[in-house]
Design a protein around this motif. Structure first.
Motif, PDB file in Angstrom:
ATOM      1  N   GLY A 222     128.030   2.185 -25.581  1.00 26.76           N
ATOM      2  CA  GLY A 222     129.221   1.885 -26.364  1.00 26.76           C
ATOM      3  C   GLY A 222     129.120   2.069 -27.857  1.00 26.76           C
ATOM      4  N   ALA A 223     128.158   2.847 -28.332  1.00 21.44           N
ATOM      5  CA  ALA A 223     128.027   3.084 -29.772  1.00 21.44           C
ATOM      6  C   ALA A 223     129.315   3.676 -30.344  1.00 21.44           C
ATOM      7  CB  ALA A 223     126.853   4.017 -30.046  1.00 21.44           C
ATOM      8  N   ASP A 224     129.660   3.256 -31.545  1.00 25.92           N
ATOM      9  CA  ASP A 224     130.918   3.636 -32.189  1.00 25.92           C
ATOM     10  C   ASP A 224     130.747   4.928 -32.994  1.00 25.92           C
ATOM     11  OD1 ASP A 224     133.316   3.820 -33.478  1.00 25.92           O
ATOM     12  OD2 ASP A 224     133.187   1.893 -34.515  1.00 25.92           O
ATOM     13  N   LEU A 225     131.424   5.993 -32.560  1.00 25.20           N
ATOM     14  CA  LEU A 225     131.352   7.275 -33.256  1.00 25.20           C
ATOM     15  C   LEU A 225     132.075   7.267 -34.596  1.00 25.20           C
ATOM     16  CD1 LEU A 225     131.938   9.721 -30.286  1.00 25.20           C
ATOM     17  CD2 LEU A 225     129.986   9.815 -31.830  1.00 25.20           C
ATOM     18  N   SER A 226     133.032   6.379 -34.755  1.00 23.14           N
ATOM     19  CA  SER A 226     133.887   6.409 -35.941  1.00 23.14           C
ATOM     20  C   SER A 226     133.344   5.573 -37.099  1.00 23.14           C
ATOM     21  CB  SER A 226     135.287   5.900 -35.590  1.00 23.14           C
ATOM     22  OG  SER A 226     135.256   4.533 -35.202  1.00 23.14           O
ATOM     23  N   HIS A 227     132.312   4.771 -36.870  1.00 24.02           N
ATOM     24  CA  HIS A 227     131.812   3.899 -37.932  1.00 24.02           C
ATOM     25  C   HIS A 227     131.285   4.713 -39.109  1.00 24.02           C
ATOM     26  CE1 HIS A 227     129.921   0.606 -40.003  1.00 24.02           C
ATOM     27  NE2 HIS A 227     128.799   1.293 -40.036  1.00 24.02           N
ATOM     28  N   LYS A 228     131.531   4.216 -40.330  1.00 22.95           N
ATOM     29  CA  LYS A 228     131.065   4.884 -41.544  1.00 22.95           C
ATOM     30  C   LYS A 228     130.098   3.988 -42.310  1.00 22.95           C
ATOM     31  CE  LYS A 228     135.352   7.538 -42.114  1.00 22.95           C
ATOM     32  NZ  LYS A 228     136.478   7.872 -43.022  1.00 22.95           N
ATOM     33  N   ASP A 229     129.097   4.615 -42.930  1.00 25.93           N
ATOM     34  CA  ASP A 229     128.137   3.851 -43.733  1.00 25.93           C
ATOM     35  C   ASP A 229     128.661   3.696 -45.151  1.00 25.93           C
ATOM     36  OD1 ASP A 229     127.763   6.262 -45.044  1.00 25.93           O
ATOM     37  OD2 ASP A 229     125.658   6.489 -44.453  1.00 25.93           O
ATOM     38  N   THR A 230     127.824   3.222 -46.064  1.00 26.73           N
ATOM     39  CA  THR A 230     128.271   2.973 -47.439  1.00 26.73           C
ATOM     40  C   THR A 230     128.627   4.262 -48.175  1.00 26.73           C
ATOM     41  OG1 THR A 230     125.933   2.923 -48.114  1.00 26.73           O
ATOM     42  CG2 THR A 230     127.007   0.808 -47.691  1.00 26.73           C
ATOM     43  N   ASN A 231     128.180   5.417 -47.667  1.00 24.07           N
ATOM     44  CA  ASN A 231     128.562   6.705 -48.253  1.00 24.07           C
ATOM     45  C   ASN A 231     129.837   7.270 -47.647  1.00 24.07           C
ATOM     46  OD1 ASN A 231     126.298   7.065 -50.038  1.00 24.07           O
ATOM     47  ND2 ASN A 231     125.039   7.504 -48.233  1.00 24.07           N
ATOM     48  N   GLY A 232     130.335   6.582 -46.636  1.00 25.14           N
ATOM     49  CA  GLY A 232     131.511   7.087 -45.939  1.00 25.14           C
ATOM     50  C   GLY A 232     131.173   8.101 -44.863  1.00 25.14           C
ATOM     51  N   TRP A 233     129.904   8.175 -44.479  1.00 20.80           N
ATOM     52  CA  TRP A 233     129.464   9.152 -43.489  1.00 20.80           C
ATOM     53  C   TRP A 233     129.478   8.543 -42.093  1.00 20.80           C
ATOM     54  CZ3 TRP A 233     124.418  10.792 -46.450  1.00 20.80           C
ATOM     55  CH2 TRP A 233     124.768  11.479 -47.608  1.00 20.80           C
ATOM     56  N   THR A 234     129.840   9.369 -41.103  1.00 13.78           N
ATOM     57  CA  THR A 234     129.785   8.980 -39.697  1.00 13.78           C
ATOM     58  C   THR A 234     128.503   9.540 -39.071  1.00 13.78           C
ATOM     59  OG1 THR A 234     130.889  10.986 -38.931  1.00 13.78           O
ATOM     60  CG2 THR A 234     132.302   9.104 -39.539  1.00 13.78           C
ATOM     61  N   ALA A 235     128.259   9.203 -37.812  1.00 14.79           N
ATOM     62  CA  ALA A 235     127.099   9.755 -37.111  1.00 14.79           C
ATOM     63  C   ALA A 235     127.176  11.278 -37.044  1.00 14.79           C
ATOM     64  CB  ALA A 235     127.018   9.165 -35.704  1.00 14.79           C
ATOM     65  N   GLU A 236     128.379  11.800 -36.853  1.00 16.00           N
ATOM     66  CA  GLU A 236     128.541  13.258 -36.811  1.00 16.00           C
ATOM     67  C   GLU A 236     128.160  13.880 -38.149  1.00 16.00           C
ATOM     68  OE1 GLU A 236     131.931  16.660 -35.807  1.00 16.00           O
ATOM     69  OE2 GLU A 236     132.448  14.527 -35.719  1.00 16.00           O
ATOM     70  N   ASP A 237     128.545  13.223 -39.240  1.00 19.93           N
ATOM     71  CA  ASP A 237     128.166  13.722 -40.569  1.00 19.93           C
ATOM     72  C   ASP A 237     126.642  13.764 -40.709  1.00 19.93           C
ATOM     73  OD1 ASP A 237     130.821  13.977 -41.458  1.00 19.93           O
ATOM     74  OD2 ASP A 237     130.899  11.866 -42.053  1.00 19.93           O
ATOM     75  N   TYR A 238     125.965  12.732 -40.214  1.00 19.75           N
ATOM     76  CA  TYR A 238     124.508  12.693 -40.298  1.00 19.75           C
ATOM     77  C   TYR A 238     123.892  13.856 -39.533  1.00 19.75           C
ATOM     78  CZ  TYR A 238     123.588   8.331 -42.771  1.00 19.75           C
ATOM     79  OH  TYR A 238     123.459   7.375 -43.748  1.00 19.75           O
ATOM     80  N   ALA A 239     124.446  14.146 -38.365  1.00 19.72           N
ATOM     81  CA  ALA A 239     123.928  15.267 -37.570  1.00 19.72           C
ATOM     82  C   ALA A 239     124.081  16.584 -38.328  1.00 19.72           C
ATOM     83  CB  ALA A 239     124.654  15.321 -36.234  1.00 19.72           C
ATOM     84  N   ILE A 240     125.252  16.793 -38.922  1.00 12.67           N
ATOM     85  CA  ILE A 240     125.533  18.037 -39.646  1.00 12.67           C
ATOM     86  C   ILE A 240     124.651  18.144 -40.895  1.00 12.67           C
ATOM     87  CG2 ILE A 240     127.275  19.282 -40.979  1.00 12.67           C
ATOM     88  CD1 ILE A 240     129.365  18.091 -39.013  1.00 12.67           C
ATOM     89  N   ILE A 241     124.547  17.066 -41.649  1.00 10.20           N
ATOM     90  CA  ILE A 241     123.761  17.058 -42.878  1.00 10.20           C
ATOM     91  C   ILE A 241     122.305  17.404 -42.615  1.00 10.20           C
ATOM     92  CG2 ILE A 241     122.841  15.542 -44.702  1.00 10.20           C
ATOM     93  CD1 ILE A 241     125.597  14.086 -44.559  1.00 10.20           C
ATOM     94  N   HIS A 242     121.789  16.950 -41.462  1.00 11.01           N
ATOM     95  CA  HIS A 242     120.382  17.177 -41.146  1.00 11.01           C
ATOM     96  C   HIS A 242     120.147  18.423 -40.276  1.00 11.01           C
ATOM     97  CE1 HIS A 242     120.169  12.983 -42.531  1.00 11.01           C
ATOM     98  NE2 HIS A 242     118.929  13.272 -42.846  1.00 11.01           N
ATOM     99  N   GLY A 243     121.174  19.245 -40.175  1.00 13.19           N
ATOM    100  CA  GLY A 243     120.990  20.535 -39.524  1.00 13.19           C
ATOM    101  C   GLY A 243     121.133  20.524 -38.015  1.00 13.19           C
ATOM    102  N   TYR A 244     121.845  19.514 -37.491  1.00 14.39           N
ATOM    103  CA  TYR A 244     122.024  19.427 -36.039  1.00 14.39           C
ATOM    104  C   TYR A 244     123.496  19.517 -35.659  1.00 14.39           C
ATOM    105  CZ  TYR A 244     117.231  17.746 -36.341  1.00 14.39           C
ATOM    106  OH  TYR A 244     115.895  17.635 -36.608  1.00 14.39           O
ATOM    107  N   ALA A 245     124.178  20.460 -36.257  1.00 10.03           N
ATOM    108  CA  ALA A 245     125.633  20.594 -36.046  1.00 10.03           C
ATOM    109  C   ALA A 245     125.976  20.807 -34.574  1.00 10.03           C
ATOM    110  CB  ALA A 245     126.165  21.757 -36.867  1.00 10.03           C
ATOM    111  N   ARG A 246     125.105  21.448 -33.838  1.00  6.43           N
ATOM    112  CA  ARG A 246     125.418  21.732 -32.435  1.00  6.43           C
ATOM    113  C   ARG A 246     125.490  20.455 -31.600  1.00  6.43           C
ATOM    114  NH1 ARG A 246     120.921  21.404 -29.233  1.00  6.43           N
ATOM    115  NH2 ARG A 246     118.891  21.320 -30.266  1.00  6.43           N
TER     116      ARG A 246
END
Length: 246
Positions: A222-246
């Motif tokens: 049940g992890a929340d995909l929409s949650h944002k951290d203090t930078n406003g980033w979501t888990a998807e953003d973290y994946a993209i930023i670290h080179g795991y866009a796929r």
């Protein structure tokens, strides 16, 4: 992402590279025999006869220069018979060494399962925190040792305890890529939405490391995909930023 533990850091008082040292389990104390009294030396070596003899002259809870008791040293080196003797002779179970670690924490860190079981059965506190805010369960998650983690949880360890960075044992297990530990903690009720001081969730940690298996496990719980951290980033953003866009 910054590592939470620095087990490999050299500490003041450690012997210089190349100096003689007895083999010891990971996380165990570096011992300078000349700095230890007879009782502490006997406990570290697992010499029960000498421990018995030493108690005639020395306090069972006596400290060495690093604030370690005989129980600390016996636990770190896995001498279950010495631990049993000290505990049955009413030593104090929850004293801290210089790193604010109790004998239970040292037994867990060094993965001395028998010693951990003895301490817990006699009432050692599993929820004390060291200088970094880590509890015994954090140390078990870092090891990783699923058996020890389960034992601690059975003895009322706080499964969502936060260290000084706001990380829970689950967050640590994810950051160290320990899938079996993550599964155990989640099955035992760990908060999949736990947030560190930067509002990062375990899902963000898994995404930033490209850990697809862990991402799937966390989503299953049940992890929340929409949650944002203090930078406003979501888990998807973290994946993209670290080179795991796929």
């Amino acid at each position: 992402m910054k590592k939470i533990f620095g087990f490999g850091r050299k500490k003041k008082g450690d012997p210089p590279p190349g100096s003689a040292a007895s083999p010891c389990p990971a996380g165990a104390y570096e011992l300078r025999q000349k700095e230890l009294g007879k009782l502490h030396r006997a406990a570290a070596a697992g010499d029960l006869a000498q421990v018995r003899q030493g108690l005639k002259k020395h306090s069972i809870d006596g400290r060495d220069k690093a604030q370690r008791t005989p129980l600390h040293l016996a636990c770190a080196n896995g001498h279950a018979d010495v631990v049993t003797f000290l505990v049955e002779n009413k030593c104090k179970l929850n004293l801290f060494d210089n790193d604010n670690r109790s004998p239970l924490m040292k037994a867990v860190q060094c993965q001395q399962e028998k010693c951990v079981a003895i301490l817990l059965e006699h009432g050692a506190d599993p929820n004390l925190a060291d200088a970094s805010g880590n509890t015994a369960l954090h140390l078990a998650a870092a090891a990783p040792n699923v058996f020890l983690a389960g034992m601690l949880i059975e003895h009322s360890a706080h499964i969502d305890a936060q260290n000084k960075e706001g990380c829970t044992p689950l967050t640590l297990a994810v950051s160290e890529h320990h899938e079996e530990m993550v599964e155990l903690l989640l099955k035992k009720g760990a908060d999949v939405h736990a947030r560190d001081l930067c509002e990062r969730t375990p899902l963000m940690t898994a995404a930033s490391g490209g850990e697809l298996k862990l991402v799937k496990v966390l989503l299953r719980y049940g992890a929340d995909l929409s949650h944002k951290d203090t930078n406003g980033w979501t888990a998807e953003d973290y994946a993209i930023i670290h080179g795991y866009a796929r």
